[in-house]
Design a protein around this motif. Structure first.
Motif, PDB file in Angstrom:
ATOM      1  N   LYS A   4      -3.590  -2.938  -3.006  1.00 25.00           N
ATOM      2  CA  LYS A   4      -3.248  -1.953  -4.033  1.00 25.00           C
ATOM      3  C   LYS A   4      -2.477  -0.787  -3.413  1.00 25.00           C
TER       4      LYS A   4
ATOM      5  N   ARG B 106       0.810  -1.218   0.000  1.00 22.16           N
ATOM      6  CA  ARG B 106       0.000   0.000   0.000  1.00 22.16           C
ATOM      7  C   ARG B 106       0.841   1.265   0.000  1.00 22.16           C
TER       8      ARG B 106
ATOM      9  N   ASN C  21      -2.707   8.092  -1.102  1.00 18.38           N
ATOM     10  CA  ASN C  21      -3.380   8.918  -0.092  1.00 18.38           C
ATOM     11  C   ASN C  21      -3.632   8.150   1.208  1.00 18.38           C
ATOM     12  N   TRP C  22      -2.769   7.195   1.528  1.00 19.89           N
ATOM     13  CA  TRP C  22      -3.002   6.384   2.718  1.00 19.89           C
ATOM     14  C   TRP C  22      -2.898   7.200   3.992  1.00 19.89           C
TER      15      TRP C  22
ATOM     16  N   ASP D 275      -1.798   2.883  -2.518  1.00 20.48           N
ATOM     17  CA  ASP D 275      -2.686   4.011  -2.230  1.00 20.48           C
ATOM     18  C   ASP D 275      -1.816   5.218  -1.857  1.00 20.48           C
TER      19      ASP D 275
ATOM     20  N   LYS E 244      -6.300   8.634   5.243  1.00 20.33           N
ATOM     21  CA  LYS E 244      -7.390   7.724   5.652  1.00 20.33           C
ATOM     22  C   LYS E 244      -7.238   7.247   7.065  1.00 20.33           C
TER      23      LYS E 244
END
Length: 127
Positions: free
Chosen positions: A119, A18, A123-124, A121, A127
Motif C-alpha cells: 500500500k 509504497r 509517511n514512509w 504510505d 518509519k
C-alpha cells in the motif's frame, strides 16, 4: 498527472507501490538483457519487494488478463476498421501487438501484482 497515493500512479509509471518514487524494475522495460528483473528493494524507501521467493509467480495471472484485454481490444478495432472480419488478419495483428507490448505487459503485470499486496504510505520517511 495522477497524484501520489493513487494506485494508477504506481502502475502506469512502474514506480514503487509504497513511495511512488523509486523505480520498480531494475532496467528499462525494453532493455532485453533483464527486462523481467524486479529490484530487491526500492532505491528510495527501501521497501523489500520480495515477500517470499516465488512472489511474482502470481503475476502470470495478471499478465494473462492483460493479454486477453489486448486481444479483445484488437478484435473490436478489427471489427470497426475493416469492412469484413478476418480471423487470420486478427490473429496476425494480435500477435504483432502482443510481441510489441510483451515487455511492457510483463512489467505491468508485476507492478499490478505488487500493488495488490503493498500500500501507498505517505509517511514512509518517518518509519
Amino acid at each position: 498527472m495522477l497524484p501520489k497515493g493513487h494506485k494508477l500512479n504506481s502502475i502506469l509509471f512502474i514506480k514503487c507501490p509504497r513511495c511512488h518514487e523509486g523505480n520498480f524494475i531494475q532496467r528499462k522495460v525494453y532493455n532485453f538483457s533483464g527486462f523481467t528483473s524486479v529490484r530487491k528493494t526500492c532505491p528510495v524507501c527501501a521497501l523489500n519487494y520480495h515477500m517470499e521467493p516465488s512472489f511474482y509467480t502470481g503475476s502470470m495471472y495478471v499478465a494473462y488478463a492483460l493479454g486477453v484485454a489486448v486481444m479483445i481490444a484488437v478484435i473490436v478495432l478489427n471489427y470497426l476498421l475493416f469492412e469484413t472480419f478476418s480471423f487470420l488478419r486478427a490473429f496476425w495483428i494480435i500477435l504483432g501487438v502482443l510481441i510489441a507490448l510483451g515487455p511492457y505487459l510483463n512489467a505491468l503485470s508485476k507492478i499490478v501484482w505488487a500493488n495488490l499486496f503493498f500500500k501507498y504510505d505517505p509517511n514512509w520517511k518517518e518509519k
